[in-house]
Design an enzyme around this catalytic site. Structure first.
Site, PDB file in Angstrom:
ATOM      1  N   GLU A  66       0.754  -1.310   0.033  1.00 36.62           N
ATOM      2  CA  GLU A  66      -0.168   0.220   0.312  1.00 36.62           C
ATOM      3  C   GLU A  66       0.859   1.206  -0.035  1.00 36.62           C
ATOM      4  OE1 GLU A  66      -4.251   0.032   0.792  1.00 36.62           O
ATOM      5  OE2 GLU A  66      -3.251  -0.937  -0.906  1.00 36.62           O
TER       6      GLU A  66
ATOM      7  N   SER B  50      -7.133  -0.796  -0.129  1.00 35.51           N
ATOM      8  CA  SER B  50      -8.181  -0.566   0.786  1.00 35.51           C
ATOM      9  C   SER B  50      -8.449   0.716   1.251  1.00 35.51           C
ATOM     10  CB  SER B  50      -7.972  -1.415   2.046  1.00 35.51           C
ATOM     11  OG  SER B  50      -6.811  -1.393   2.759  1.00 35.51           O
TER      12      SER B  50
ATOM     13  N   HIS C 242     -11.329  -4.019  -4.502  1.00 37.62           N
ATOM     14  CA  HIS C 242     -10.892  -4.112  -3.146  1.00 37.62           C
ATOM     15  C   HIS C 242     -11.510  -5.498  -2.465  1.00 37.62           C
ATOM     16  CE1 HIS C 242     -11.828  -2.814   1.436  1.00 37.62           C
ATOM     17  NE2 HIS C 242     -10.476  -3.709   1.425  1.00 37.62           N
TER      18      HIS C 242
ATOM     19  N   GLU D 116     -15.468  -4.951  -3.403  1.00 40.72           N
ATOM     20  CA  GLU D 116     -15.552  -3.669  -3.527  1.00 40.72           C
ATOM     21  C   GLU D 116     -15.305  -2.972  -4.817  1.00 40.72           C
ATOM     22  OE1 GLU D 116     -16.316   0.165  -0.467  1.00 40.72           O
ATOM     23  OE2 GLU D 116     -14.728  -1.284  -0.156  1.00 40.72           O
TER      24      GLU D 116
ATOM     25  N   ASN E  45     -14.256   0.438   4.500  1.00 40.59           N
ATOM     26  CA  ASN E  45     -13.540   0.990   5.486  1.00 40.59           C
ATOM     27  C   ASN E  45     -14.105   2.352   6.063  1.00 40.59           C
ATOM     28  OD1 ASN E  45     -11.538  -1.346   5.661  1.00 40.59           O
ATOM     29  ND2 ASN E  45     -10.674  -0.463   4.045  1.00 40.59           N
TER      30      ASN E  45
END
Length: 733
Positions: A416, A443, A464, A476, A514
């Site tokens: 990430e 995310s 996601h 997602e 999230n």
């Protein structure tokens, strides 16, 4: 167009065949029920008919009841919907009871005609309740078939006699996993459990059914519960053995459901009360409790979200109107747990996969993850060695980006870090064709920003996945500002191929899932810092239907990940950052090396094997527990509204464009109180005005983070509901 047809052969065997037009799977409608009743009644009255075979023209027997029937019953009931539902259910009981009695003399129990259910494949819900009313159930040996009663999973319980018949056939103890957990078996498993009577080769199904019909005697047609002196297996509630069963089952149900699922309690009541009375009275009791559940808003919300809306999303309710975009060759960049999981589910679905990592060792380790999962499936009897070899052969583990040539979808699952992702994007686009869709699995990182590294931002999209990928059913999909419709269609078709449920949201910080789950975690941690007893925080969450308390959840996802997210969010928001009180707690735990489950130390204590032992006693030393504690409802409101207000803001800001996705995504993504049907369904249950009232009280005590969004205030003022205002009209759930 008929749903049931019948044909009588020269030997007097009448075959009633179920084949709902234009449906891949049979579902029972009121029209179909009436047709079945008429055909069975005619066959029983025809002196030339010796017996009946009930089967399907499709590869499966039936997938259940058309749940729109229930809605129609309520509507037709007008001012008395409960009476209409009860009477409708009793009519169904009448049809199945006529099949079960099959024209026999009620006194001598002789003179009936044998009725056998011949199941070619899957039989679920009413698709099993109907066979349970027959005199014998014969299933084809089809390992892909599923047989069971999964109603409890969508907020109801088997109400067409399945509950009463299964308990009287097997006993409460043996029936419990099938009724209370919705456990499904393949045909051999169903026979071992005592649900079906025979399993035969598929090619012999109808021949064996006919053989049984022609050889059946009067005694073969009388169900045990219709015989004099019948005793329930395992005992009734006041039998010594039965007493222990019912007490234990009650405790088990309460322990698993925390008392928030009305269907489980109603099911137990129907079983308990029905066991004390004659069979026909027990059916009436079952119908009353079934009606009770159907009139509960929780059951309606669960049916809508977990059945109707979930199915609509899986069938492309929000898909752009473009030609099929099914994935032929998938490239996965990054062979860590997430990338390896994505490769596994894709290969298991028949897609060719190129799995790339920086070193060959890392790439092979990612492929080995799939092998380990397949080995577990083999041990459970769910996988053959041949199938395992086929799946692994589809995964090519390599370091060579040239292997990505020919891929029509790339899923990047590297660290990430925007810089790392940008470098990977450029490398891949130099190899793949101009029509290849590039998806980043992230995310938290904004898709629109990541797309700047792409030469084809219209082909750039976010996907996601939730961990572990093989178990979590939600995906997602995030549309960036430049993302084109073809990229969205490709992502949706890919999710359909791997048999998961998609939601599509617009780009924003933390997207949707999230965005809602982080405030839930933070609110729990904030309460610990305030001196609220940690056990109260955790149990309040579970008692309102959350699968994990916020402290256990952050342990599971790792505290150091929370620290990384907090630092990144604080850097982005500057002085507007609202969670300094939370950071004080998680930063301190991280500094002490308490990183959660992965370090066997976090908010919870663990043994050396990683088993959770209980909340860490040291929490009280760092954050002393206050003498005065909030009441349970206060804690629950804080935990729930931390989530639902973000869901409303996401809708208000256009991150969510369909409330169905908001509800389904919340339940499948992070387990938001499934009994409620999701955040929007829950707000509709309590009403917007009541929600605003609770918010205002929370603002007064805990600050502006609980301020009701303008949308919620407007709806309260106008007396509106979310599904009344936002449900898609053309395809309303």
């Amino acid at each position: 167009m008929t749903e049931f047809t019948s044909q009588t052969d020269a030997d007097g065997v009448c075959t009633v065949t179920w084949d709902v037009p234009d449906k891949s799977m049979n579902v029972l409608s009121l029209t179909g029920l009436a047709e079945l009743d008429a055909l069975v009644t005619a066959a029983l009255a025809d002196p030339g008919v010796r017996g009946i075979i009930l089967t399907s023209a499709k590869k499966d027997f039936a997938g259940g009841m058309d749940l729109n029937v229930i809605a129609r019953m309520k509507e037709e009931g007008g001012a008395e919907p409960a009476r209409a539902v009860f009477e409708g259910v009793m009519k169904m009981h009448g049809v199945l009871r006529r099949i079960e009695r099959a024209g026999m003399d009620p006194k001598t129990l002789k003179g009936g005609k044998p009725v056998v259910a011949a199941l070619p494949g899957t039989a679920l819900g009413i698709g099993l309740e109907l066979p349970l009313a027959c005199h014998r159930i014969i299933a084809a040996d089809n390992p892909k078939a599923k047989i069971g009663l999964p109603e409890i999973m969508v907020g109801i319980f088997p109400g067409a006699g399945g509950t009463t018949r299964l308990v009287r056939k097997m006993g409460a103890m043996m029936a419990a996993p099938l009724l209370l957990e919705g456990k499904l078996n393949d045909p051999k498993g169903a026979k071992a459990a005592g649900v079906v009577d025979e399993v035969v080769p598929p090619g012999d199904l109808l021949a064996r059914a006919k053989e049984w019909v022609l050889g059946a005697k009067d005694a073969d047609l009388v169900k045990p519960w219709d015989q004099k002196g019948y005793r329930m297996p395992g005992g009734t509630p006041y039998h010594p053995g039965g007493f222990m069963t019912f007490v234990g089952a009650s405790a088990m149900v309460l322990g698993k459901t925390m008392g928030v699922y009305p269907a489980a309690k109603a099911l137990m009541a129907a079983v308990y009360e029905g066991a004390l009375v004659p069979f026909d009275t027990a059916l009436r009791i079952e119908a009353r409790w079934f009606t009770h559940v159907l009139m509960n808003p929780s059951s309606g919300a669960m049916i809508r979200s977990l059945f109707i809306n979930k199915e609509a999303l899986e069938k492309g309710a929000v898909r752009p109107a473009l030609p099929d975009q099914s994935v032929r060759k998938l490239g996965v960049l990054g062979a860590g747990m997430m990338g390896a999981g994505i490769a596994h589910v894709a290969a298991s679905s028949g897609i060719e996969v190129v799995l790339i990592d920086a070193t060959q060792e890392a790439a092979e380790r990612g492929k080995a993850h799939s092998e380990a999962l397949l080995d577990k499936a083999m041990k459970r009897g769910k996988m053959t060695a041949e199938k395992k070899a086929e799946v692994l052969a589809r995964i090519s583990a390599t370091t060579d980006h040239a292997a990505l040539s020919g891929c029509d979808l790339i899923v990047e699952a590297v660290f990430e870090d925007p810089a790392v992702k940008a470098e990977v994007t450029r490398k891949v686009e130099a190899v793949v064709g101009p029509d290849c869709i590039f998806a980043t699995n992230t995310s938290t990182l904004p898709i629109t920003s990541l797309a700047k590294a792409s030469e084809r931002p219209e082909n750039f999209i976010g996907i996601h996945f939730f961990s572990p990928v093989d178990k979590m059913m939600l995906v997602e999909i995030i549309r960036g500002k430049a993302t084109g419709d073809r990229a969205v269609a490709k992502a949706l078709d890919f999710v359909r191929q791997i048999r998961k449920t998609p939601i599509v949201v617009n780009d924003a910080r933390f997207f949707y899932a999230n965005r809602c789950i982080i405030p839930y975690i933070n609110e729990g941690i904030r309460m610990v810092a305030e001196g609220v007893e940690p056990a109260l925080v955790e149990n309040a969450a579970k008692l309102v239907g959350m699968p994990l308390g916020p402290l256990q959840l952050v342990d599971e996802t790792s505290i150091d990940l929370g620290v990384k997210i907090a630092k990144a969010t604080r850097a982005a928001m500057g002085e507007a950052y609202p969670d300094a009180a939370v950071d004080e707690v998680i930063f301190r735990l991280a500094d002490e090396g308490r990183l959660g489950k992965k370090s066997n130390s976090g908010f919870y204590a663990y043994d050396e094997a990683g088993k959770r032992l209980g909340l860490w006693p040291g929490l009280a030393q760092h954050w002393p527990v206050g003498e005065a504690q909030p009441d349970l409802a206060e804690v629950q409101h804080r935990l729930l509204f931390a989530q639902v207000l973000e869901a409303v803001r996401a809708l208000e800001e256009g991150v969510l464009t369909d409330i169905r996705e908001g509800d389904v995504g919340a339940i499948l993504g992070w387990g938001f109180a499934p009994w409620s049907g999701g955040p929007f369904s829950w707000l509709d249950m309590i009403g917007a005005a009541r929600a605003v009232e609770i918010c205002e009280a929370l603002v007064a005590r805990h600050g502006p983070r609980f301020a009701p969004p303008r949308l919620l205030q407007d709806m309260a003022a106008q007396g509106e509901s979310f599904y009344g205002r936002f449900a898609p009209r053309a395809r309303a759930a």
